[in-house]
Design a protein around this motif. Structure first.
Motif, PDB file in Angstrom:
ATOM      1  N   PRO A 281       0.837  -1.200   0.000  1.00  0.00           N
ATOM      2  CA  PRO A 281       0.000   0.000   0.000  1.00  0.00           C
ATOM      3  C   PRO A 281       0.872   1.251   0.000  1.00  0.00           C
ATOM      4  CG  PRO A 281       0.035  -1.014   2.169  1.00  0.00           C
ATOM      5  CD  PRO A 281       0.727  -1.967   1.239  1.00  0.00           C
ATOM      6  N   ASP A 282       0.314   2.323  -0.486  1.00  0.00           N
ATOM      7  CA  ASP A 282       1.044   3.577  -0.529  1.00  0.00           C
ATOM      8  C   ASP A 282       1.369   4.024   0.892  1.00  0.00           C
ATOM      9  OD1 ASP A 282       2.245   5.838  -1.276  1.00  0.00           O
ATOM     10  OD2 ASP A 282       0.493   6.796  -2.189  1.00  0.00           O
ATOM     11  N   LYS A 283       2.641   4.357   1.127  1.00  0.00           N
ATOM     12  CA  LYS A 283       3.083   4.733   2.465  1.00  0.00           C
ATOM     13  C   LYS A 283       2.456   6.030   2.916  1.00  0.00           C
ATOM     14  CE  LYS A 283       7.363   5.621   5.035  1.00  0.00           C
ATOM     15  NZ  LYS A 283       8.838   5.711   4.937  1.00  0.00           N
ATOM     16  N   TYR A 284       2.144   6.892   1.981  1.00  0.00           N
ATOM     17  CA  TYR A 284       1.628   8.206   2.312  1.00  0.00           C
ATOM     18  C   TYR A 284       0.202   8.352   1.778  1.00  0.00           C
ATOM     19  CZ  TYR A 284       6.641   8.916   2.895  1.00  0.00           C
ATOM     20  OH  TYR A 284       7.951   8.783   3.269  1.00  0.00           O
ATOM     21  N   ALA A 285      -0.657   8.990   2.564  1.00  0.00           N
ATOM     22  CA  ALA A 285      -2.024   9.253   2.134  1.00  0.00           C
ATOM     23  C   ALA A 285      -2.018  10.240   0.968  1.00  0.00           C
ATOM     24  CB  ALA A 285      -2.843   9.802   3.299  1.00  0.00           C
ATOM     25  N   LYS A 286      -3.058  10.171   0.136  1.00  0.00           N
ATOM     26  CA  LYS A 286      -3.109  11.067  -1.018  1.00  0.00           C
ATOM     27  C   LYS A 286      -3.218  12.516  -0.591  1.00  0.00           C
ATOM     28  CE  LYS A 286      -5.127   7.660  -4.158  1.00  0.00           C
ATOM     29  NZ  LYS A 286      -6.250   7.332  -5.055  1.00  0.00           N
ATOM     30  N   LYS A 287      -3.984  12.757   0.480  1.00  0.00           N
ATOM     31  CA  LYS A 287      -4.129  14.118   0.996  1.00  0.00           C
ATOM     32  C   LYS A 287      -4.099  14.083   2.521  1.00  0.00           C
ATOM     33  CE  LYS A 287      -6.680  16.509  -2.662  1.00  0.00           C
ATOM     34  NZ  LYS A 287      -7.896  17.298  -2.971  1.00  0.00           N
ATOM     35  N   VAL A 288      -3.496  15.099   3.102  1.00  0.00           N
ATOM     36  CA  VAL A 288      -3.502  15.260   4.552  1.00  0.00           C
ATOM     37  C   VAL A 288      -4.039  16.641   4.875  1.00  0.00           C
ATOM     38  CG1 VAL A 288      -1.584  13.663   4.915  1.00  0.00           C
ATOM     39  CG2 VAL A 288      -1.119  16.090   4.599  1.00  0.00           C
ATOM     40  N   PHE A 289      -4.673  16.747   6.020  1.00  0.00           N
ATOM     41  CA  PHE A 289      -5.287  17.994   6.454  1.00  0.00           C
ATOM     42  C   PHE A 289      -6.317  18.510   5.460  1.00  0.00           C
ATOM     43  CE2 PHE A 289      -0.875  18.070   8.123  1.00  0.00           C
ATOM     44  CZ  PHE A 289      -1.173  17.871   9.463  1.00  0.00           C
ATOM     45  N   GLY A 290      -6.795  17.609   4.593  1.00  0.00           N
ATOM     46  CA  GLY A 290      -7.871  17.951   3.680  1.00  0.00           C
ATOM     47  C   GLY A 290      -7.461  18.642   2.405  1.00  0.00           C
ATOM     48  N   PHE A 291      -6.192  19.089   2.287  1.00  0.00           N
ATOM     49  CA  PHE A 291      -5.836  19.836   1.076  1.00  0.00           C
ATOM     50  C   PHE A 291      -4.405  19.572   0.600  1.00  0.00           C
ATOM     51  CE2 PHE A 291      -4.432  22.405   4.588  1.00  0.00           C
ATOM     52  CZ  PHE A 291      -3.267  23.012   4.156  1.00  0.00           C
ATOM     53  N   LEU A 292      -3.517  19.062   1.454  1.00  0.00           N
ATOM     54  CA  LEU A 292      -2.126  18.877   1.051  1.00  0.00           C
ATOM     55  C   LEU A 292      -1.963  17.544   0.329  1.00  0.00           C
ATOM     56  CD1 LEU A 292       0.141  20.173   3.987  1.00  0.00           C
ATOM     57  CD2 LEU A 292       0.035  21.016   1.645  1.00  0.00           C
ATOM     58  N   SER A 293      -1.726  17.585  -0.966  1.00  0.00           N
ATOM     59  CA  SER A 293      -1.477  16.370  -1.730  1.00  0.00           C
ATOM     60  C   SER A 293       0.018  16.052  -1.700  1.00  0.00           C
ATOM     61  CB  SER A 293      -1.947  16.538  -3.171  1.00  0.00           C
ATOM     62  OG  SER A 293      -1.182  17.533  -3.834  1.00  0.00           O
ATOM     63  N   GLN A 294       0.373  14.911  -2.272  1.00  0.00           N
ATOM     64  CA  GLN A 294       1.767  14.493  -2.251  1.00  0.00           C
ATOM     65  C   GLN A 294       2.664  15.370  -3.126  1.00  0.00           C
ATOM     66  OE1 GLN A 294       2.272  10.338  -3.097  1.00  0.00           O
ATOM     67  NE2 GLN A 294       0.680   9.674  -1.663  1.00  0.00           N
ATOM     68  N   GLU A 295       2.088  16.090  -4.063  1.00  0.00           N
ATOM     69  CA  GLU A 295       2.883  16.920  -4.963  1.00  0.00           C
ATOM     70  C   GLU A 295       2.949  18.370  -4.525  1.00  0.00           C
ATOM     71  OE1 GLU A 295       4.680  15.682  -7.324  1.00  0.00           O
ATOM     72  OE2 GLU A 295       3.924  13.666  -6.880  1.00  0.00           O
ATOM     73  N   MET A 296       2.243  18.708  -3.448  1.00  0.00           N
ATOM     74  CA  MET A 296       2.232  20.093  -2.989  1.00  0.00           C
ATOM     75  C   MET A 296       3.352  20.310  -1.976  1.00  0.00           C
ATOM     76  SD  MET A 296      -1.851  20.919  -2.517  1.00  0.00           S
ATOM     77  CE  MET A 296      -1.472  22.562  -1.891  1.00  0.00           C
ATOM     78  N   GLN A 297       3.916  21.517  -2.033  1.00  0.00           N
ATOM     79  CA  GLN A 297       4.911  21.909  -1.048  1.00  0.00           C
ATOM     80  C   GLN A 297       4.198  22.464   0.194  1.00  0.00           C
ATOM     81  OE1 GLN A 297       7.916  21.137  -1.194  1.00  0.00           O
ATOM     82  NE2 GLN A 297       8.411  20.872  -3.375  1.00  0.00           N
TER      83      GLN A 297
END
Length: 353
Positions: A31-47
């Motif tokens: 499974p993906d180690k990291y969730a697609k979004k955290v805190f409702g808006f931070l995706s894996q590609e966002m700084q």
């Protein structure tokens, strides 16, 4: 038009087998180690989350944290001895210069100690800042608690979280926070290394899984200690181990022989006070010690003497007094080993194991 033939049975079976193999391969993907979004808006590609993920995946990240944990542990161990040594050296120097020995002029000593505490506290803040940055990086990359695989969903991260938070509360000296208790959380800092050592987490989890079975073994051990403790209190209890034979040291005092003796008291034992009751008489104590050749009641026989040498006396083990009311500290090893009560008996037997 001629009738078209459908796929044969072998082709169908082959296609079904390929499909099942594909489904199995997909299911076996980690499974993906990291969730697609955290805190409702931070995706894996966002700084800054992307940078935090890259830091966590960097092979040297855990190594640097391990190095910080090691250095902070060394500093924590070295603080008190170094401060005590430096304070003692300053006190000795003051005594030589202006004759103000210990307790005579503590103002300079206190000022020096305060400066040293400030120096070590600065080190503590350095470590806290680094550990706080590590925690923030992990929270941004993994999420706090609501996402799958988030930071606080791991018990190991709870340990890191508590060490950092309570360390900050202690460093800020929050009023009413019980700083003496919070300082104990610094002792947990070396435990943070457990989750970073390869295979250590598995070992700890195996030990925790074996705890129920270990509890059963512990119950058996307690039963054995209780059984032999009862026997010990009957044979060596009621203060019998508080007395030992002493020989004259040639200077008006007494030297220990290491041999226990029985003062032959009537052993009217007070279990609440852990001593003999008042008006207890002893047949072989102090100058009246029955020595080898001086038999109890004038009848030779087994147990008729308590000390071997003619000049030896049966006295209290620690104080070397002929008082029949010897204290708990007169037992062997400064009172650690005794059979005066069941708890002390079980402790003594456990030490012998």
């Amino acid at each position: 038009l001629g009738e078209q033939e459908g796929p044969s049975k072998d082709e169908k079976n082959k296609a079904l087998e390929q499909f099942n193999n594909l489904v199995g391969a997909v299911q076996q993907l980690p499974p993906d180690k990291y969730a697609k979004k955290v805190f409702g808006f931070l995706s894996q590609e966002m700084q800054p989350r992307k940078a935090c993920i890259q830091l966590l995946d960097w092979e040297w990240f855990d190594r640097l944290i391990m190095l910080l944990i090691f250095i902070s542990s060394v500093v924590m161990v070295a603080i008190n001895p170094i401060m005590l040594k430096q304070t003692w050296e300053l006190d000795s120097e003051l005594d030589k210069k202006i004759g103000c020995g210990p307790g005579k002029n503590w103002a300079e000593v206190h000022d020096f100690r305060d400066s040293q505490e400030g120096f070590w506290k600065a080190w503590e803040w350095i470590f806290l800042v680094f550990f706080l940055i590590e925690m923030i990086i992990k929270i941004i990359a993994l999420g706090l608690i609501f996402e799958r695989g988030s930071y606080l969903r791991s018990g190991w991260n709870w340990l890191d979280f508590c060490v950092v938070v309570f360390g900050i509360v202690e460093a800020l000296e929050v009023a009413g926070a019980g700083l003496s208790v919070l300082r104990l959380f610094r002792l947990l800092r070396p435990l943070r290394a457990l989750q970073r050592v390869r295979g250590m987490r598995v070992l700890v989890q195996c030990i925790l899984a074996a705890l129920p079975q270990m509890c059963r073994v512990f119950l058996v051990l307690c039963f054995v200690l209780l059984l032999f403790g009862i026997v010990g209190t009957q044979l060596m209890g009621q203060g019998r181990l508080r007395y030992q034979c002493f020989s004259p040291d040639g200077e008006g005092g007494w030297s220990e022989t290491g041999y226990r003796c029985d003062p032959l008291c009537d052993h009217a034992w007070d279990a609440d006070l852990q001593q003999l009751k008042a008006n207890t008489t002893c047949e072989s104590l102090g100058p009246n010690t029955l020595r080898l050749g001086n038999y109890w009641g004038g009848t030779p026989g087994w147990g008729g003497w308590t000390c071997q040498e003619p000049a030896q006396q049966c006295l209290c083990g620690e104080t070397a007094s002929d008082d029949p009311y010897c204290t708990l500290l007169d037992n062997p090893n400064y009172g650690v080993n005794s059979f005066d009560n069941i708890i002390s008996a079980m402790t003594s037997i456990f030490q012998s194991i």
